[in-house]
Scaffold this motif. Structure first.
Motif, PDB file in Angstrom:
ATOM      1  N   VAL A  69       0.841  -1.195   0.000  1.00 19.95           N
ATOM      2  CA  VAL A  69       0.000   0.000   0.000  1.00 19.95           C
ATOM      3  C   VAL A  69       0.874   1.242   0.000  1.00 19.95           C
ATOM      4  N   GLY A  70       0.357   2.328  -0.550  1.00 21.95           N
ATOM      5  CA  GLY A  70       1.100   3.575  -0.586  1.00 21.95           C
ATOM      6  C   GLY A  70       1.234   4.206   0.787  1.00 21.95           C
ATOM      7  N   LYS A  71       2.338   4.891   1.019  1.00 25.65           N
ATOM      8  CA  LYS A  71       2.574   5.571   2.291  1.00 25.65           C
ATOM      9  C   LYS A  71       1.497   6.612   2.553  1.00 25.65           C
ATOM     10  N   ASP A  72       0.913   7.177   1.500  1.00 28.52           N
ATOM     11  CA  ASP A  72      -0.150   8.167   1.673  1.00 28.52           C
ATOM     12  C   ASP A  72      -1.346   7.572   2.412  1.00 28.52           C
ATOM     13  N   LYS A  91       6.359   5.703  -6.733  1.00 29.08           N
ATOM     14  CA  LYS A  91       6.883   6.929  -6.152  1.00 29.08           C
ATOM     15  C   LYS A  91       6.118   8.163  -6.637  1.00 29.08           C
ATOM     16  N   CYS A  92       5.763   9.016  -5.693  1.00 30.99           N
ATOM     17  CA  CYS A  92       5.090  10.276  -5.977  1.00 30.99           C
ATOM     18  C   CYS A  92       5.210  11.134  -4.718  1.00 30.99           C
ATOM     19  N   PHE A  93       4.421  12.163  -4.586  1.00 34.29           N
ATOM     20  CA  PHE A  93       4.452  12.952  -3.359  1.00 34.29           C
ATOM     21  C   PHE A  93       3.100  13.606  -3.109  1.00 34.29           C
ATOM     22  N   ILE A  94       2.863  13.935  -1.844  1.00 26.77           N
ATOM     23  CA  ILE A  94       1.659  14.654  -1.459  1.00 26.77           C
ATOM     24  C   ILE A  94       1.990  16.139  -1.476  1.00 26.77           C
ATOM     25  N   MET A 154      -7.321  25.987  -2.151  1.00 28.76           N
ATOM     26  CA  MET A 154      -6.220  25.118  -2.553  1.00 28.76           C
ATOM     27  C   MET A 154      -6.624  23.666  -2.396  1.00 28.76           C
ATOM     28  N   ILE A 155      -5.727  22.770  -2.795  1.00 28.77           N
ATOM     29  CA  ILE A 155      -5.967  21.329  -2.636  1.00 28.77           C
ATOM     30  C   ILE A 155      -4.732  20.672  -2.037  1.00 28.77           C
ATOM     31  N   VAL A 156      -4.943  19.539  -1.400  1.00 32.46           N
ATOM     32  CA  VAL A 156      -3.849  18.644  -1.015  1.00 32.46           C
ATOM     33  C   VAL A 156      -4.114  17.332  -1.721  1.00 32.46           C
ATOM     34  N   ASP A 157      -3.147  16.902  -2.547  1.00 34.68           N
ATOM     35  CA  ASP A 157      -3.384  15.715  -3.363  1.00 34.68           C
ATOM     36  C   ASP A 157      -2.061  15.039  -3.711  1.00 34.68           C
ATOM     37  N   ILE A 158      -2.189  13.829  -4.254  1.00 30.40           N
ATOM     38  CA  ILE A 158      -1.037  13.084  -4.759  1.00 30.40           C
ATOM     39  C   ILE A 158      -0.591  13.670  -6.093  1.00 30.40           C
ATOM     40  N   VAL A 159       0.709  13.849  -6.244  1.00 29.51           N
ATOM     41  CA  VAL A 159       1.265  14.356  -7.502  1.00 29.51           C
ATOM     42  C   VAL A 159       2.328  13.375  -8.000  1.00 29.51           C
ATOM     43  N   GLU A 160       2.205  12.986  -9.262  1.00 33.53           N
ATOM     44  CA  GLU A 160       3.233  12.149  -9.889  1.00 33.53           C
ATOM     45  C   GLU A 160       4.071  13.010 -10.823  1.00 33.53           C
ATOM     46  N   GLU A 171      -0.626  24.691  -9.833  1.00 34.01           N
ATOM     47  CA  GLU A 171       0.792  24.412  -9.616  1.00 34.01           C
ATOM     48  C   GLU A 171       1.013  23.982  -8.166  1.00 34.01           C
ATOM     49  N   VAL A 172       2.137  23.313  -7.951  1.00 32.71           N
ATOM     50  CA  VAL A 172       2.498  22.879  -6.604  1.00 32.71           C
ATOM     51  C   VAL A 172       2.991  24.077  -5.805  1.00 32.71           C
ATOM     52  N   TYR A 173       2.418  24.273  -4.606  1.00 29.90           N
ATOM     53  CA  TYR A 173       2.874  25.325  -3.701  1.00 29.90           C
ATOM     54  C   TYR A 173       3.901  24.786  -2.710  1.00 29.90           C
ATOM     55  N   GLU A 174       3.580  23.650  -2.111  1.00 33.65           N
ATOM     56  CA  GLU A 174       4.465  23.042  -1.120  1.00 33.65           C
ATOM     57  C   GLU A 174       4.450  21.523  -1.286  1.00 33.65           C
ATOM     58  N   LYS A 175       5.611  20.915  -1.114  1.00 32.93           N
ATOM     59  CA  LYS A 175       5.718  19.459  -1.092  1.00 32.93           C
ATOM     60  C   LYS A 175       5.612  19.005   0.357  1.00 32.93           C
ATOM     61  N   LEU A 176       4.594  18.200   0.673  1.00 36.14           N
ATOM     62  CA  LEU A 176       4.341  17.809   2.059  1.00 36.14           C
ATOM     63  C   LEU A 176       5.101  16.547   2.454  1.00 36.14           C
ATOM     64  N   TYR A 177       4.887  15.452   1.694  1.00 32.85           N
ATOM     65  CA  TYR A 177       5.508  14.167   2.032  1.00 32.85           C
ATOM     66  C   TYR A 177       5.852  13.404   0.762  1.00 32.85           C
ATOM     67  N   ASP A 178       7.002  12.736   0.771  1.00 26.44           N
ATOM     68  CA  ASP A 178       7.315  11.770  -0.286  1.00 26.44           C
ATOM     69  C   ASP A 178       6.509  10.501  -0.046  1.00 26.44           C
ATOM     70  N   VAL A 179       6.098   9.866  -1.127  1.00 26.12           N
ATOM     71  CA  VAL A 179       5.261   8.671  -1.035  1.00 26.12           C
ATOM     72  C   VAL A 179       5.840   7.564  -1.899  1.00 26.12           C
ATOM     73  N   SER A 180       5.804   6.340  -1.381  1.00 27.79           N
ATOM     74  CA  SER A 180       6.126   5.148  -2.170  1.00 27.79           C
ATOM     75  C   SER A 180       5.361   3.986  -1.555  1.00 27.79           C
ATOM     76  N   ALA A 181       5.363   2.855  -2.230  1.00 29.63           N
ATOM     77  CA  ALA A 181       4.620   1.694  -1.731  1.00 29.63           C
ATOM     78  C   ALA A 181       5.386   1.026  -0.587  1.00 29.63           C
ATOM     79  N   ARG A 182       4.635   0.581   0.424  1.00 29.27           N
ATOM     80  CA  ARG A 182       5.228  -0.065   1.587  1.00 29.27           C
ATOM     81  C   ARG A 182       4.654  -1.472   1.772  1.00 29.27           C
ATOM     82  N   LEU A 183       5.474  -2.358   2.312  1.00 28.59           N
ATOM     83  CA  LEU A 183       5.014  -3.690   2.686  1.00 28.59           C
ATOM     84  C   LEU A 183       4.554  -3.636   4.131  1.00 28.59           C
ATOM     85  N   ILE A 184       3.289  -3.987   4.360  1.00 30.45           N
ATOM     86  CA  ILE A 184       2.757  -3.981   5.726  1.00 30.45           C
ATOM     87  C   ILE A 184       2.367  -5.403   6.126  1.00 30.45           C
ATOM     88  N   ILE A 185       2.424  -5.667   7.436  1.00 29.92           N
ATOM     89  CA  ILE A 185       2.200  -7.013   7.956  1.00 29.92           C
ATOM     90  C   ILE A 185       1.199  -6.949   9.112  1.00 29.92           C
TER      91      ILE A 185
END
Length: 209
Positions: A69-72, A91-94, A154-160, A171-185
């Motif tokens: 699942v994505g970190k987002d 890989k993308c970012f919020i 404004m919006i907060v959304d995933i950007v690729e 346009e992007v104003y601020e980069k909040l968090y980097d996102v990538s897929a994670r393995l969860i258990i």
């Protein structure tokens, strides 16, 4: 049998390819992704194809032993699962984004309205990082329409690539968090099923290559 929840949609093929390239399954999951349950009896693994936002729920409640699942989604939901591995895919970012050329004006507004699919992430960022109280409007899709039609500032959304933003005058104003897929258990599964450790080791070796 180990049950793995895989996300349908943009991550499906990349997630499936990880298991195939790690020699964890003999089934071409990529060709089978229209099915909701895919069983590989030879590898003793069952795959569940579910909505990305549902992956942590299936894992938390033990319906699935593990999931991708994505970190987002993890940031938004805060589910009680173990996050073991950054898989380096999807890989993308919020981002905080809005109408082009209006960044300073909108960021300096005393009262802001933000449209998003991620109300918890948005609330946490504005309250804990910026120290601001904002009005949040929850949307499930086409978030880019909100500032265009005056529903939000404004919006907060995933950007690729950012293409969708540009094509809609945003346009992007601020980069909040980097996102990538994670393995969860699942917490109980990690303690009880030895095969999970084997799967994790295979995936970790693939990621490190």
């Amino acid at each position: 049998m180990i049950t793995v929840a895989l996300p349908k949609g943009r991550l499906a093929q990349e997630a499936a390819r990880l298991f195939i390239n790690s020699s964890l399954t003999t089934i071409d999951i990529i060709q089978e992704t229209r099915k909701l349950i895919i069983e590989d009896e030879s590898s003793n693994i069952r795959f569940l194809m579910v909505k990305p936002f549902d992956v942590p729920t299936y894992v938390e409640y033990g319906i699935a032993d593990m999931g991708i699942v994505g970190k987002d989604v993890l940031l938004e939901q805060g589910k009680k699962v173990y996050e073991l591995l950054d898989l380096g895919i999807g890989k993308c970012f919020i981002a905080l984004a809005g109408p082009k050329g209006m960044k300073e004006e909108l960021l300096n507004k005393s009262e802001k309205t933000i449209a998003t699919k991620f109300p918890n992430i948005t609330k946490e960022y504005f309250e804990n990082v910026l120290g601001e109280d904002v009005q949040i409007i929850k949307l499930n899709g086409s978030v880019e329409l909100a500032p265009i039609l005056g529903l939000s500032d404004m919006i907060v959304d995933i950007v690729e690539s950012g293409r969708t933003l540009r094509e809609n005058g945003l346009e992007v104003y601020e980069k909040l968090y980097d996102v990538s897929a994670r393995l969860i258990i699942n917490r109980a599964s990690l303690k009880l099923k030895n095969k999970i450790e084997v799967i994790v080791n295979h995936l970790e070796r693939m990621v490190m290559q």
